[in-house]
Design a protein around this motif. Sequence first.
Motif, short mmCIF file in Angstrom:
data_model
loop_
_atom_site.label_atom_id
_atom_site.label_comp_id
_atom_site.label_asym_id
_atom_site.label_seq_id
_atom_site.Cartn_x
_atom_site.Cartn_y
_atom_site.Cartn_z
N LEU A 281 -18.96 45.83 -2.63
CA LEU A 281 -19.95 46.62 -3.24
C LEU A 281 -20.70 47.49 -2.15
N ALA A 282 -21.06 48.66 -2.55
CA ALA A 282 -21.99 49.47 -1.81
C ALA A 282 -23.12 49.81 -2.73
N LEU A 283 -24.36 49.58 -2.03
CA LEU A 283 -25.47 49.99 -2.72
C LEU A 283 -26.27 51.29 -2.03
N GLY B 245 -37.54 44.61 0.37
CA GLY B 245 -36.20 45.25 0.59
C GLY B 245 -35.32 44.17 1.05
N LEU B 246 -34.50 44.72 2.07
CA LEU B 246 -33.45 44.05 2.59
C LEU B 246 -34.03 42.46 3.00
N ALA B 247 -35.33 42.33 3.64
CA ALA B 247 -36.04 40.98 3.97
C ALA B 247 -36.30 40.46 3.01
N ALA B 248 -36.45 40.81 1.77
CA ALA B 248 -36.73 40.08 0.51
C ALA B 248 -35.33 39.35 -0.02
N LEU B 249 -34.40 40.39 0.08
CA LEU B 249 -32.97 39.58 -0.01
C LEU B 249 -32.65 38.53 0.89
N GLU C 78 -29.53 45.83 -14.17
CA GLU C 78 -29.06 44.66 -14.52
C GLU C 78 -27.70 44.85 -14.96
N ALA C 79 -27.45 45.95 -15.80
CA ALA C 79 -25.82 46.06 -16.22
C ALA C 79 -25.07 46.77 -15.05
N ALA C 80 -25.46 47.69 -14.11
CA ALA C 80 -24.84 48.16 -13.04
C ALA C 80 -24.35 46.96 -12.19
N LEU C 81 -25.13 45.71 -11.95
CA LEU C 81 -24.81 44.56 -11.17
C LEU C 81 -24.35 43.57 -11.55
N ALA C 82 -24.16 43.37 -12.81
CA ALA C 82 -23.86 42.29 -13.59
C ALA C 82 -22.58 41.53 -13.08
N ASP C 83 -21.59 42.26 -12.71
CA ASP C 83 -20.47 41.61 -12.14
C ASP C 83 -20.28 41.05 -10.70
N VAL C 84 -21.30 41.19 -9.87
CA VAL C 84 -21.37 40.93 -8.54
C VAL C 84 -21.11 39.54 -8.18
N GLU D 288 -33.63 44.77 -5.50
CA GLU D 288 -34.36 43.93 -6.00
C GLU D 288 -33.53 43.49 -7.16
N GLY D 289 -32.67 44.46 -7.75
CA GLY D 289 -31.65 43.81 -8.90
C GLY D 289 -30.62 42.96 -8.60
N LEU D 290 -30.34 43.22 -7.18
CA LEU D 290 -29.31 42.21 -6.71
C LEU D 290 -30.26 40.77 -6.54
#
Length: 234
Positions: free
Chosen positions: A154-156, A61-65, A10-16, A38-40
């Motif tokens: 951003l790169a994940l 995964g990506l399909a869920a996004l 959550e902290a790592a992706l907060a500013d997307v 999942e975090g995104l």
Amino acid sequence: MINKICASIEAALADVRDGATVMIGGFGTAGIPDHLIEGLIAQGAKDLTVVNNNAGNGDTGLAALLKTGRVRKIICSFPRQVDSHVFDGLYRSGKLELELVPQGNLAERIRAAGAGIGAFFTPTGYGTQLAEGKETREINGKHYVLEYPIYADLALIKAERADRWGNLTYRMTARNFGPIMATAAKCTVVEVPEIVELGTLDPEAVVTPGIFVHRVVQVERKITQAGGFKKEAA
């Protein structure tokens, strides 16, 4: 003291931000940063452009996004496979834009972004629909198409081991697009099952130097069930 370890996804992706271009590592189902995806999803950014080798498998995964409806466009090489029903439905209904890029071109366009290359000529795609509207040139009797780098906000990516400086090693084919994506993004976030002390990683085994990594999150290693045997997910 340099310490790129984040306390949580959550902290790592907060500013997307909305409208971001997001590169997501993985080749098929190998090396997918499932925890970060999942975090995104939980973070809620929308109107995204996603760069990946394919367009998701099944419903995870990506399909869920993609299923959230928050991806505007996907840039990939293999959008359709036997279990790509999420992508198929969105694309056929006009809810998702696709930019199809041959796999070699995709890798080179990402690498070019990280290497500071303005553009490059490639023979791949010449004379096909993929070259329509693009500059072409004949060089030494051979025809080429001009392609431009792909940059990301951003790169994940998923790695095997990291230290607090962000130096990374990978596990077998889970390496795939991760190293070049890390160089092409303004912010690289990495999930790893193991964080080690500085000096533990053999410098000769470090594939991605910490200079390309901004945030590291430790996650639990996923175990999959295959043929009655448990195995580590790549």
